[in-house]
Design an enzyme around this catalytic site. Structure first.
Site, short mmCIF file in Angstrom:
data_model
loop_
_atom_site.label_atom_id
_atom_site.label_comp_id
_atom_site.label_asym_id
_atom_site.label_seq_id
_atom_site.Cartn_x
_atom_site.Cartn_y
_atom_site.Cartn_z
N CYS A 33 -2.50 -1.19 -3.22
CA CYS A 33 -2.85 -2.33 -2.76
C CYS A 33 -2.31 -3.73 -3.49
CB CYS A 33 -4.37 -2.58 -2.18
SG CYS A 33 -5.45 -2.76 -3.40
N ASP A 35 -4.34 -4.96 -5.60
CA ASP A 35 -5.41 -5.79 -6.04
C ASP A 35 -5.74 -5.43 -7.61
OD1 ASP A 35 -5.42 -7.27 -3.92
OD2 ASP A 35 -6.53 -5.88 -2.95
N CYS A 62 -8.74 -9.06 -2.89
CA CYS A 62 -9.41 -8.33 -1.85
C CYS A 62 -10.92 -8.66 -1.68
CB CYS A 62 -9.53 -6.80 -2.26
SG CYS A 62 -10.45 -5.76 -1.26
N CYS A 106 -11.56 0.00 -2.59
CA CYS A 106 -12.56 -1.28 -3.10
C CYS A 106 -13.54 -0.88 -4.04
CB CYS A 106 -12.48 -2.28 -2.06
SG CYS A 106 -11.46 -2.32 -0.56
FE1 FES Z 1 -7.57 -2.62 -2.40
FE2 FES Z 1 -9.62 -3.85 -1.48
S1 FES Z 1 -7.94 -3.43 -0.55
S2 FES Z 1 -9.29 -3.43 -3.57
#
Ligand code: FES
Length: 170
Positions: A33, A35, A62, A106
């Site tokens: 993602c 992040d 996120c 996450c």
């Molecule tokens: Fe990747 Fe939350 S969507 S850390």
């Protein structure tokens, strides 16, 4: 999932921000993602045991990770190193209720950042040192992440964790 708790943690996260006098820091990123989460820890001593005095974090991108990091950094206060090491992503996100499948990573990012910080401290490397990496390999196809990032896996091998090489701080 406790939507009200989640929204509250997102709107008003606890322990958000860099910790100037931290004793340890861990950073992870997800190639999936893009992040990143960074966690700082400050230790103190209680009854002759080293405990986490406080924890803070920064998250890039996120909201679920922000919410988990918010409740996790609250939970970590007063925990011994052993207790903190034993905490899973599920434990840390427990006040928010079960995360939906696509958001489980996450919570794992928060766990990864905590472990990276604890391992850095355990290795006695101090704040100038790089986060530890086991058999680091270069990330294939993670262009959103800095080139200095390298990839490893969680102990359970569930998700890819990217440990950042922290800048040397004076
Ligand atoms: Fe990747 Fe939350 S969507 S850390």
């Amino acid at each position: 999932m406790n939507e009200a708790k989640l929204q509250e943690a997102i709107a008003n996260p606890s322990n958000l921000g860099e910790m100037e006098d931290a004793d340890a820091m861990g950073t992870v990123g997800s190639p999936e993602c893009g992040d990143m989460i960074r966690m700082w820890l400050k230790f103190s001593e209680k009854d002759g045991r080293k405990v986490i005095d406080r924890a803070s974090f920064q998250s890039f991108g996120c909201q679920t990770a922000i919410a988990v990091a918010s409740v996790a950094t609250e939970m970590l206060k007063g925990k011994t190193i052993e207790d903190a090491m034993a905490m899973t992503a599920e434990d840390m996100s427990q006040p928010l209720g079960a995360l939906p499948p696509m958001k489980i990573h996450c919570g794992q990012m928060v766990e990864g950042a905590l472990r990276a910080a604890l391992e850095q401290d355990a290795a006695g490397r101090g704040m100038e040192a790089a986060s530890p990496m086991s058999e680091p390999v270069t990330i294939p196809g993670a262009p959103m992440l800095a080139e200095s990032l390298q990839v490893s896996k969680t102990a359970a091998g569930k998700i890819k964790i990217v440990f950042e090489q922290p800048e040397s701080e004076a």
